[in-house]
Scaffold this active site. Structure first.
Site, PDB file in Angstrom:
ATOM      1  N   LEU A 121       0.666  -1.271   0.098  1.00 50.65           N
ATOM      2  CA  LEU A 121      -0.252   0.177  -0.021  1.00 50.65           C
ATOM      3  C   LEU A 121       0.896   1.371   0.009  1.00 50.65           C
ATOM      4  O   LEU A 121       2.176   1.345   0.734  1.00 50.65           O
ATOM      5  CB  LEU A 121      -0.959   0.047   1.450  1.00 50.65           C
ATOM      6  CG  LEU A 121      -2.081  -0.823   1.368  1.00 50.65           C
ATOM      7  CD1 LEU A 121      -2.822  -0.934   2.865  1.00 50.65           C
ATOM      8  CD2 LEU A 121      -3.095  -0.525   0.262  1.00 50.65           C
ATOM      9  N   ASP A 122       0.471   2.335  -0.886  1.00 55.23           N
ATOM     10  CA  ASP A 122       1.385   3.476  -0.674  1.00 55.23           C
ATOM     11  C   ASP A 122       1.348   4.118   0.524  1.00 55.23           C
ATOM     12  O   ASP A 122       0.529   3.696   1.340  1.00 55.23           O
ATOM     13  CB  ASP A 122       1.090   4.269  -1.971  1.00 55.23           C
ATOM     14  CG  ASP A 122      -0.286   4.905  -2.025  1.00 55.23           C
ATOM     15  OD1 ASP A 122      -0.673   5.058  -1.017  1.00 55.23           O
ATOM     16  OD2 ASP A 122      -0.973   5.336  -2.966  1.00 55.23           O
ATOM     17  N   PHE A 123       2.334   5.159   0.503  1.00 49.85           N
ATOM     18  CA  PHE A 123       2.528   5.776   1.720  1.00 49.85           C
ATOM     19  C   PHE A 123       1.212   6.426   2.689  1.00 49.85           C
ATOM     20  O   PHE A 123       0.896   6.606   3.722  1.00 49.85           O
ATOM     21  CB  PHE A 123       3.565   7.069   1.360  1.00 49.85           C
ATOM     22  CG  PHE A 123       3.795   7.861   2.650  1.00 49.85           C
ATOM     23  CD1 PHE A 123       4.775   7.367   3.750  1.00 49.85           C
ATOM     24  CD2 PHE A 123       3.356   9.125   3.034  1.00 49.85           C
ATOM     25  CE1 PHE A 123       5.123   8.088   4.930  1.00 49.85           C
ATOM     26  CE2 PHE A 123       3.759   9.829   3.941  1.00 49.85           C
ATOM     27  CZ  PHE A 123       4.705   9.163   5.037  1.00 49.85           C
TER      28      PHE A 123
END
Length: 357
Positions: A121-123
Site C-alpha cells: 500500500l502506498d504511503f
C-alpha cells in the site's frame, strides 16, 4: 560386505535448523553434556566433517555418530500469516532513505525466518496488509495470474457519473496498459458533501492502480483503504497500527483457497480461483506490483524478515456483499495445527461501520 544398520529416529520432527547436540539429545542419543563431549572428542561428524559444539543442522545435513548414520526427520515449517492495519504515513519497505516509518517496525520478531509482505500500500493509503513466512503463499496471493481479489473503500472529491462507472468496469487506458475494476458500488456519503465513498474490487494490484484509475477520469482520491485481500477481510476490531495472527482454522482456509492444502468439506474459496483454468494470464504491465509507493513489485523471498492518525471519517465498513468472511477474533502468536462516520464537516452521512481508529 556387511553394512551397518542405519539408525532411524522415531522421535521429534523438526521444522527448522537446530543445534546439533540439542537435536541428538531430543532423539535419545545421550545427554546434552555427554553429546558435547562426544563432539569435542571428534566422534560426531556432519557431512563427513568433524562437528563443532553449537553447530546447527538442517534437513540436508548428514550426521554420523562413530561412523554410523543418524537420520533426523525435518518437516517444512508451518506457514504463518499476520494481518496488519496499516495507517497512513508508513511505507511498506524495510528501510527508507528519508527515514519514514516502516510497517516492518510493528511486526513481531522471528528467529530464522522473515516476514514477506503480500502486496503493498502506498504511503498515503491505509487498510489491510498481509504478511507471511511462506514465499510460496505470498506468490500465490500476489501473482497476477491467480487474480486474487482486492477490495478498497475509496473516497473521492465529487461523484461518479454513470458513464464514468461504466468506464471503470469496461477498462481505462493507463500508462502501463488497460486497467479495470471487477465491480463498483456506492459506499455512501452526505448529499451536500464534496466527498463521496465507493467500494471497488480489483482482480490484480498494479502500482497505485486505484488512484490512477480515478485520476484518469479527472477525479481525485482523498482517501483509500483496503478492506479485503482474497478471502481475508480486515477485522472490525483491528485498530490502526495493530497486528493479528491468523488462527489455525482461518490459516487452513486461506491455504486451501490458495491451493496449498487439501480441501476438507468444501472450503469457501471465494476471492481466490480454484484452478489454473480460472486464472488469467499475466502481462508485463500487470507485474508492476501492488498499490505500492515505489513502482516496484513486492519481493517474494522466503528469506525476507519478519502512526500517526489522520483526519477524516472513520473507516468504512466491509461491503455487505463482499465474498468471503474475514478471520476470527483470536490472534495466537504461534500455533501448530494453523456511529456513523461524522469526521470533518462535509463528510457526514458517509460509510457506516464500527472500525476503530
Amino acid at each position: 560386505m556387511h553394512r551397518k544398520p542405519t539408525r532411524r529416529s522415531t522421535e521429534p520432527v523438526f521444522t527448522e535448523p537446530q543445534r546439533l547436540h540439542k537435536v541428538l539429545a531430543q532423539c535419545g542419543y545421550g545427554s546434552l553434556r555427554g553429546l558435547e563431549e562426544m563432539i569435542i572428542a571428534g566422534r560426531i561428524t556432519v557431512n563427513r566433517m568433524p562437528a563443532e559444539v553449537g553447530q546447527k543442522v538442517g534437513p540436508n545435513d548428514q550426521i554420523r555418530i562413530n561412523g554410523e548414520l543418524v537420520r533426523l526427520r525435518f518437516a517444512p515449517p508451518r506457514a504463518r500469516v499476520l494481518l496488519y492495519h496499516k495507517p497512513s504515513g508508513e511505507i511498506v519497505s524495510r528501510s527508507d532513505p528519508e527515514g519514514r516509518p516502516t510497517v516492518f517496525d510493528k511486526l513481531p520478531r522471528l528467529g530464522s525466518a522473515r516476514w514477506v509482505a503480500v502486496g503493498r500500500l502506498d504511503f498515503n493509503s491505509e487498510g489491510l496488509l498481509l504478511f507471511t513466512t511462506s514465499g510460496e503463499l505470498a506468490n500465490r496471493l500476489m501473482h497476477p495470474r491467480y487474480e486474487v481479489e482486492r477490495e478498497y473503500s475509496v473516497r473521492i472529491l465529487g461523484r461518479l457519473t454513470p458513464e464514468q462507472e461504466r468506464s471503470l468496469v469496461e477498462g481505462v487506458q493507463l500508462d502501463d496498459g488497460v486497467a479495470r475494476v471487477k465491480s463498483i458500488a456506492d459506499g455512501g456519503g452526505d448529499e451536500e458533501s464534496a466527498n463521496h465513498w465507493y467500494t471497488v474490487m480489483l482482480p490484480e494490484g498494479r502500482n497505485r492502480e486505484v488512484r490512477r484509475l480515478f485520476e484518469a477520469l479527472g477525479l481525485t482520491v482523498s482517501r483509500l483503504i483496503r478492506t479485503r485481500y482474497g478471502i481475508i477481510a480486515m477485522p472490525p476490531q483491528l485498530k490502526r497500527g495493530q497486528v493479528q495472527e491468523l488462527e489455525h482454522a482461518e490459516l487452513e482456509r486461506l491455504l486451501q483457497a490458495a491451493g496449498m492444502s487439501r480441501p476438507k468439506n468444501g472450503p469457501d474459496n471465494r476471492g481466490l480461483p480454484r484452478n489454473d483454468e480460472q486464472r488469467g494470464k499475466a502481462s508485463p504491465a500487470h507485474e508492476a506490483g501492488e498499490e505500492g509507493d515505489d513502482g516496484q513489485p513486492p519481493m517474494i523471498d522466503a528469506d525476507e524478515e519478519g502512526i500517526d492518525d489522520i483526519d477524516g471519517n472513520r473507516l468504512p465498513p466491509p461491503n455487505a456483499n463482499a465474498p468471503g468472511p474475514g478471520p476470527g477474533p483470536g490472534a495466537h502468536r504461534r500455533r501448530r495445527s494453523g456511529r456513523r462516520g461524522r469526521g470533518n464537516r462535509g463528510n457526514r452521512g458517509g460509510p457506516q461501520g464500527n472500525w476503530p481508529l
